[in-house]
Design an enzyme around this catalytic site. Sequence first.
Site, PDB file in Angstrom:
ATOM      1  N   CYS A  86      33.638   0.658  28.262  1.00 28.32           N
ATOM      2  CA  CYS A  86      32.236  -0.003  28.715  1.00 28.32           C
ATOM      3  C   CYS A  86      31.117   0.958  29.376  1.00 28.32           C
ATOM      4  CB  CYS A  86      32.660  -1.286  29.971  1.00 28.32           C
ATOM      5  SG  CYS A  86      31.369  -2.261  30.347  1.00 28.32           S
ATOM      6  N   HIS A 203      37.158  -4.370  27.845  1.00 31.46           N
ATOM      7  CA  HIS A 203      38.105  -3.839  28.907  1.00 31.46           C
ATOM      8  C   HIS A 203      39.444  -4.189  28.567  1.00 31.46           C
ATOM      9  CE1 HIS A 203      34.940  -2.857  31.857  1.00 31.46           C
ATOM     10  NE2 HIS A 203      34.073  -4.082  31.365  1.00 31.46           N
ATOM     11  N   GLU A 205      42.093  -2.829  30.201  1.00 31.83           N
ATOM     12  CA  GLU A 205      42.654  -3.040  31.637  1.00 31.83           C
ATOM     13  C   GLU A 205      42.500  -4.324  32.379  1.00 31.83           C
ATOM     14  OE1 GLU A 205      39.637  -1.995  31.145  1.00 31.83           O
ATOM     15  OE2 GLU A 205      38.419  -1.934  32.871  1.00 31.83           O
TER      16      GLU A 205
END
Lengths: 229, 80, 80, 733
Positions: A86, A203, A205
Amino acid sequence: MRAGVIVFPGSNCDRDVAVALGRSMGRPPVMIWHGTSALPDLDLIVLPGGFAYGDYLRPGAIAAHAPIMPAVVAAAHAGVRVLGICNGFQILTEAGLLPGALLRNAGLRFVCRDIHLRVENSYTPFTQLYEDDEVIRIPVAHHDGNYFADNATLAALEDNDQVAFRYCEPGGEVSAAANPNGSLANIAGIFNRDKTILGLMPHPERLADPALGSEDGSRLFDSLVATLS
Amino acid sequence: MKARVHITPKAGVLDPQGKAIQHALAALGFAGIDTVRQGKVIELDLADTDPGRARTRLDEMCRRLLANTVIEDYRIELPA
Amino acid sequence: MKARVHITPKAGVLDPQGKAIQHALAALGFAGIDTVRQGKVIELDLADTDPGRARTRLDEMCRRLLANTVIEDYRIELPA
Amino acid sequence: MSVAPAAIAQHGLSPAEYAEIETILGRAPNHVELGVFSVMWSEHCSYKSSKRWLRLFPTAAPWVICGPGENAGIVDIGDGQAAVFKMESHNHPSFIEPYQGAATGVGGILRDVFTMGARPVAILNALRFGSPKHPRTRYLAAGVVAGIGGYGNCIGVPTVGGECTFHPSYDGNIIVNAMTVGVVERARIHYARAAGPGNPVVYVGAKTGRDGIHGATMASAEFDADSERKRPTVQVGDPFTEKLLLEACLELMASDAIVAIQDMGAAGLTSSAFEMASRGGLGIALDLDAVPQRETGMSAYEIMLSESQERMLIVLKAGREPEARAIFAKWELDCAVIGTLTESGRMVIRHGGVVVADLPIAPLVAAAPAYDRAWIATPPRAATVNAPPPPSIRAALLTLLASPDLCSKRWIWEQYDHMVMADTVRRPGGDAAVVRLHGSGKALALTADCTPRYCAADPVMGGRQAVAEAWRNLIAAGARPLAITDCLNFGSPERPEIMGQFVGAIEGMAEACRALDFPIVSGNVSFYNETTGSAVQPTPNVGGVGLIADLARATTVALAVGDEVVLIGANAGHLGASLYLREIAGSEAGAPPPVDLAAERRNGAFVAQCITEGWLAACHDIADGGLLVALAEMALAGDTGVTVVPPRLEIPLFAWLFGEDQGRYLVAATSANAERIVASAAAAGVPAVGIGQAAGKDLTVSDADTISLSELRTAHERWLPEYMAATPEASEG
Ligand SMILES: Nc1ncnc2c1ncn2[C@@H]1O[C@H](COP(=O)(O)OP(=O)(O)O)[C@@H](O)[C@H]1O
Ligand SMILES: [Mg+2]
């Protein structure tokens, strides 16, 4: 694997990616303050998501000049793997480590939702635990994720298998409707020529924990651990 | 010395903001608007007194930070 | 006719962008930069041929859509 | 020499209040002092019209660590941790400049929470806009949503929930309330009570500019037109600086260097300095020349009244200044000693080397005006309404699901980063948001609720309902409800009918809080939400916080194939003040559904027990729109159809389907568990009846009233994005 996460003023996914990396590595990565100019010995450098310097001027523009960045660029040139997520992707383009630029979303609004990605190249240290053409679900959360590059750059990306992920329908079809931000060719993430650097807007994560609904993101970190350990 | 830097999207680069403004103006009933582009303008107060040197410095600032030349053109405006 | 509208934060209004740019330029070693303000510039291609009428229309566009006069000033630039 | 009556009026002070000031000082105030009194005695800071009524709220419980009176409320959540939360309004600024108004509202409420030492973990927002047909509504909604997102997204705190409804009463006064929830180790809680004469008073954060100095005080004779032009009435937020301030404050708070800390919010340096000193019974010697300033030539008046954002005031232990300086320097923020605590009990302010104000603190705070304003109770409405049957059940459901108040708010929450921090276990769209306590198997459930049309019809019942609905949402999420914060948005307290609404709402809220063991630990009052005598519907927004001790017990609203659906709670088909009546029959008549607090508690306890037993596959409370709307939401969430089999009814079917009786839930379970649920409900005195089964891809009430999920989904998802895209966001209407 020795991993470090760079923390810029305004990073806000630094902890999230450290947690996800920690799950894959079995121990936490080191956190590195942007204001230092030397890096420890690392196999992986992560530039996390967030709003470094408020995204003022252009997302990633000011962070690309942070004191730590010359060391990051040098390490990248020496082959250390670099992952930009990002805001990290935006910083990598601004720093010239990845080609192209990330423009304001075509819809002009910030967009936060799960999207589907088609894995375009699973023969890299970042993606080896995915299959080619596999569809994974990962969230996006950004205001400026509209990937742009000129025609020659785009052609080179395609020719060298540098496109890592494309936005797609749940069934894998790459369509305009599946594109959350107007990116050229539905590009969600790209590698450098050598596949040692990955930048992506989604993302991983954030869906790397069964309690949050999916572990599709974990395999990216697992891939790195498998390659670099 | 006050200087101004204009930064605009390069021809060929998508300008979603400009397009949205054009659309909104049309919907508000403003007819006959052909194209709209949105850019940035940065106003700086410089200690420089020599316009030539100021221009050189501004050019460097633009290339290093203020503009991303992959997607943007810039134009420097100094007091005449 | 090509017109340009400059929109800048009103004097006294916080300009976080300008502040960040000033800071970043200083960190890059550009000395002697006093204040930096960032604004928008909108370039429009108008069908109008009469500059007076164009200005009136642009003024209305600014007030209705392009600027928020609570925190922004605007300035219209027409070809001389 | 006395101050001119015009200047007194411009400062929003009444002649009687001014006389009191002269009595306290024994002389006329100078201009700076007048400014200080005007903000400290403003409705916003002094709660002069609301104070006596707020005392009715129950605020204590064994798990409450800190109730109202500090920057935010605090409750115990076990394991040495506490949850810190508060809600606040930014209605007026958001109406003038929706993006910045809403953004700075979020910034302010974040500071209220991290000033207590907590790391913010979630933001909620309660939004009320005017009629969708009003020409400014779209512009305001677009700007407010972008502003809330712009601030929260940048600072990296997820915005996980909220409310958004539309009604013409908000045409001239929108409601923008934001709530922040934070988590703190109990040992690291920081308060705003000054202590230790001689300790330095330290300013940290952004520099002070001429932002937001009270409109009422702007026309004062001392200023020419030019200085007025220089003073923006709306503040611009800088979420990046706030992020730095957050990290720097938490870093300093990890040591024991701080004695007291308070954010500079409304009335800036004035209120933070006076409030900290007053809580500790001390004085402060302030030196305004040391205040970091963004502009040149600021007057003492301007510095004291500025509402520049992203600033904090700290009392440090003497000698700890270098530590603080180092931390704030690392985060590239200003840090300046601007004063010292004294034993004088006075605020002595110097500027340019001379004393510009010398005020006794205790009298100024203690003698703040408090009014017992006249009020008249809202006249009761007829309990029953004449509700016509719908053209068809099918059409009515589609209309309701596509109505502005009930439609999906995805367009809003997708502009909010609701996942950052990677602990959002239940995202927006369900009953309550669920945010995991980082690194643990526990979670907080969070919700914001209020039904203004009920409050308008009957403020007492509406007040009860707002609290009960928050409680019910937390129960439905699998949480133990802990406490609430609130933001009370009303018209002018100087009008007895409005004051009557306020008093009624507080009574109702207090009753519900007591009956449900659900105390109020923080809140905010916003009066004068009216334009030319036309006030907003009474809007006591409630923010509820609950604890989920074991994440495995967090529920979902999603139906799955094979689930039996059971209705918990009595269904009397109440249609007064319902959305059915408004959207299908075009009437806002009737009394709101009664809230039977004993039944509410019984039914909620029963549902909580079913969750603990592990009997439920899904759970959803029934609110706006009634049973069928709730069922459709469950079907959509699970992408699973359902066939409704109503029990034998003594009321019309449409009333059973669309009535808004309170205290109800829909639960889903295997058929074996459904039987258990019905049997134990009977034993517990809780109404429970099977009403259908999940299967297929249609919602079916009868052959004629079968709707495919895709049609339902389109109806539910369509309205808001289409409305927002329809015409441009003109700033003037
Ligand atoms: N409606 C309310 N219910 C309970 N407490 C309230 C209410 N309104 C205000 N309070 C309490 O009064 C105190 C002052 O509130 P406020 O002035 O809004 O705080 P701040 O100065 O942080 O903005 C706070 O502790 C707040 O929790
Ligand atoms: Mg406060």
